[in-house]
Motif scaffolding. Structure first.
Motif, PDB file in Angstrom:
ATOM      1  N   CYS A 182      11.017   1.246  -2.878  1.00 49.19           N
ATOM      2  CA  CYS A 182      10.937   0.195  -1.860  1.00 49.19           C
ATOM      3  C   CYS A 182       9.518  -0.355  -1.734  1.00 49.19           C
ATOM      4  N   THR A 183       8.533   0.521  -1.850  1.00 47.96           N
ATOM      5  CA  THR A 183       7.136   0.073  -1.788  1.00 47.96           C
ATOM      6  C   THR A 183       6.811  -0.845  -2.956  1.00 47.96           C
ATOM      7  N   ALA A 184       7.346  -0.531  -4.140  1.00 47.79           N
ATOM      8  CA  ALA A 184       7.114  -1.388  -5.310  1.00 47.79           C
ATOM      9  C   ALA A 184       7.676  -2.786  -5.102  1.00 47.79           C
ATOM     10  N   ARG A 185       8.670  -2.906  -4.243  1.00 51.72           N
ATOM     11  CA  ARG A 185       9.262  -4.207  -3.917  1.00 51.72           C
ATOM     12  C   ARG A 185       8.676  -4.807  -2.650  1.00 51.72           C
ATOM     13  N   ASN A 186       7.614  -4.153  -2.136  1.00 47.72           N
ATOM     14  CA  ASN A 186       6.869  -4.646  -0.975  1.00 47.72           C
ATOM     15  C   ASN A 186       7.760  -4.793   0.262  1.00 47.72           C
ATOM     16  N   GLN A 191      12.172  -1.913   7.583  1.00 46.31           N
ATOM     17  CA  GLN A 191      13.376  -2.236   6.825  1.00 46.31           C
ATOM     18  C   GLN A 191      13.792  -1.064   5.935  1.00 46.31           C
ATOM     19  N   VAL A 192      12.796  -0.389   5.374  1.00 42.36           N
ATOM     20  CA  VAL A 192      13.069   0.758   4.501  1.00 42.36           C
ATOM     21  C   VAL A 192      13.747   1.881   5.291  1.00 42.36           C
ATOM     22  N   LEU A 193      13.260   2.158   6.493  1.00 37.48           N
ATOM     23  CA  LEU A 193      13.851   3.216   7.306  1.00 37.48           C
ATOM     24  C   LEU A 193      15.319   2.920   7.624  1.00 37.48           C
ATOM     25  N   GLN A 194      15.600   1.666   7.915  1.00 39.36           N
ATOM     26  CA  GLN A 194      16.992   1.279   8.183  1.00 39.36           C
ATOM     27  C   GLN A 194      17.847   1.433   6.933  1.00 39.36           C
ATOM     28  N   LEU A 195      17.294   1.019   5.782  1.00 34.39           N
ATOM     29  CA  LEU A 195      18.027   1.119   4.527  1.00 34.39           C
ATOM     30  C   LEU A 195      18.305   2.574   4.158  1.00 34.39           C
ATOM     31  N   LEU A 196      17.304   3.438   4.315  1.00 38.09           N
ATOM     32  CA  LEU A 196      17.493   4.852   3.976  1.00 38.09           C
ATOM     33  C   LEU A 196      18.486   5.525   4.920  1.00 38.09           C
ATOM     34  N   SER A 197      18.467   5.143   6.193  1.00 39.49           N
ATOM     35  CA  SER A 197      19.439   5.694   7.134  1.00 39.49           C
ATOM     36  C   SER A 197      20.856   5.302   6.732  1.00 39.49           C
ATOM     37  N   GLU A 198      21.020   4.045   6.305  1.00 37.47           N
ATOM     38  CA  GLU A 198      22.343   3.579   5.890  1.00 37.47           C
ATOM     39  C   GLU A 198      22.788   4.229   4.587  1.00 37.47           C
ATOM     40  N   ASP A 222       8.842  10.920  10.039  1.00 38.07           N
ATOM     41  CA  ASP A 222       9.560  11.862   9.183  1.00 38.07           C
ATOM     42  C   ASP A 222       8.929  11.937   7.790  1.00 38.07           C
ATOM     43  N   PHE A 223       8.154  10.897   7.421  1.00 38.92           N
ATOM     44  CA  PHE A 223       7.630  10.804   6.062  1.00 38.92           C
ATOM     45  C   PHE A 223       6.107  10.741   5.986  1.00 38.92           C
ATOM     46  N   VAL A 224       5.456  10.300   7.049  1.00 36.16           N
ATOM     47  CA  VAL A 224       3.990  10.240   7.063  1.00 36.16           C
ATOM     48  C   VAL A 224       3.490  10.869   8.355  1.00 36.16           C
ATOM     49  N   SER A 225       2.209  11.143   8.402  1.00 35.57           N
ATOM     50  CA  SER A 225       1.633  11.764   9.596  1.00 35.57           C
ATOM     51  C   SER A 225       1.685  10.816  10.786  1.00 35.57           C
ATOM     52  N   LYS A 226       1.607  11.383  11.991  1.00 38.83           N
ATOM     53  CA  LYS A 226       1.638  10.563  13.208  1.00 38.83           C
ATOM     54  C   LYS A 226       0.471   9.591  13.236  1.00 38.83           C
ATOM     55  N   GLU A 235       5.433  -4.694   9.489  1.00 33.95           N
ATOM     56  CA  GLU A 235       5.693  -5.439   8.253  1.00 33.95           C
ATOM     57  C   GLU A 235       5.051  -4.810   7.021  1.00 33.95           C
ATOM     58  N   ARG A 236       4.250  -3.773   7.218  1.00 27.70           N
ATOM     59  CA  ARG A 236       3.596  -3.133   6.081  1.00 27.70           C
ATOM     60  C   ARG A 236       4.547  -2.173   5.376  1.00 27.70           C
ATOM     61  N   PRO A 237       4.446  -2.063   4.051  1.00 26.18           N
ATOM     62  CA  PRO A 237       5.263  -1.074   3.333  1.00 26.18           C
ATOM     63  C   PRO A 237       4.688   0.330   3.500  1.00 26.18           C
ATOM     64  N   PHE A 238       5.480   1.321   3.112  1.00 22.19           N
ATOM     65  CA  PHE A 238       4.965   2.685   3.046  1.00 22.19           C
ATOM     66  C   PHE A 238       3.880   2.766   1.973  1.00 22.19           C
TER      67      PHE A 238
END
Length: 293
Positions: A182-186, A191-198, A222-226, A235-238
């Motif tokens: 997902c990051t490679a697709r910017n 949006q990524v969190l919603q997609l992964l949940s689905e 769940d994936f990066v530090s607080k 709007e920033r990617p992971f």
């Protein structure tokens, strides 16, 4: 049909001396390891197919460098002695976003990272339990074995059935590989969190129908530090993750996954559903603490 099935004198075990028969269990263990590895690679490919929404295509290549420059996911299926020469051939053709999935069990992740000069690598690791290994279907081809519900349930993450246990760091690597795609697709991280949940939490077990609000949803922490998540705008990617480090070290997702039985249940049901089988309360997959190490 196996024409040799009932011919006792032509069976593998027939020529083994009585004092050496205690080692015959290794034959079942080897077969089980092969079936588990194929099942987990198949599951990973199905997830990527759903994530990228692309049609599967098959092409034949006779030049490793050309193959690597074309493919998004590269499977390393060779002898350990062949690996250094193959890595010399392909490492300059690897894109940063290419995922290398290694079946070469004898070569550890740090060595693979060095040989390929690449960090986007997945390598499942297995450990042996004490359960019976007689479920793997000695006379079945791998494709047939992967259609057997009993065998498939034994390949589930967290399942000790069959005596071969997948280390859960592989499952963490699968998640972070999805984040890198997902990051490679910017894609924005929200949006990524919603997609992964689905995608990952789309298959529910029976109790979910009574209280869907209790079903897990992925959060940025769940994936990066607080601290990192707090400074990441919507709007920033992971960030780009080093998959080799993810599989060798503790991550925020390590803690989240180990502390959430509900999430483990959802992922187990997703795994089974991807192979067309469903779990019931009468068919639980028992988790153990050791695979997460």
């Amino acid at each position: 049909m196996d024409m040799l099935q009932d011919l006792e004198s032509l069976q593998f075990e027939y020529g083994v001396p009585e004092e050496d028969r205690i080692w015959l269990y290794l034959q079942g263990r080897s077969r089980g390891l092969m079936i588990e590895a194929c099942a987990h690679a198949t599951f990973f490919c199905k997830l990527l197919y759903n994530l990228e929404l692309q049609k599967l295509g098959i092409k034949c290549f006779y030049h490793n460098a050309d193959l690597v420059s074309w493919a998004d996911v590269i499977f390393l299926c060779c002898l350990p002695s062949q690996l250094p020469n193959i890595c010399v051939e392909i490492h300059t053709s690897l894109e940063k976003t290419s995922i290398v999935y290694s079946f070469v069990a004898a070569v550890p992740l740090p060595r693979l990272k060095l040989l390929l000069n690449h960090t986007n690598i997945l390598r499942p690791q297995y450990q042996y339990g004490e359960d019976s290994v007689s479920i793997w279907g000695a006379n079945k081809k791998v494709i047939a074995a992967l259609q057997d519900p009993t065998i498939l349930q034994a390949t589930c993450p967290y399942s000790p059935a069959g005596g071969i246990i997948l280390k859960i760091k592989w499952l963490e690597g699968v998640f972070y590989a999805a984040l890198n795609i997902c990051t490679a697709r910017n894609m924005a991280h929200s949006q990524v969190l919603q997609l992964l949940s689905e995608l990952f939490l789309s298959v529910h077990f029976e109790d979910c129908g009574k209280d869907t609000a209790s079903c897990p949803k992925f959060q940025i922490t769940d994936f990066v530090s607080k601290a990192y998540g707090k400074n990441l705008s919507q709007e920033r990617p992971f960030p780009w993750f080093d998959l080799t480090a993810v599989q060798l070290k503790e991550t925020p997702f390590s803690q989240h996954l180990s502390s959430s039985p509900v999430l483990q249940d959802h992922l187990t049901h997703l795994y089974c559903a991807s192979f067309g089988i469903s779990l019931t309360k009468e068919q639980p997959v028992v988790s153990t603490g050791s695979p997460s190490q």
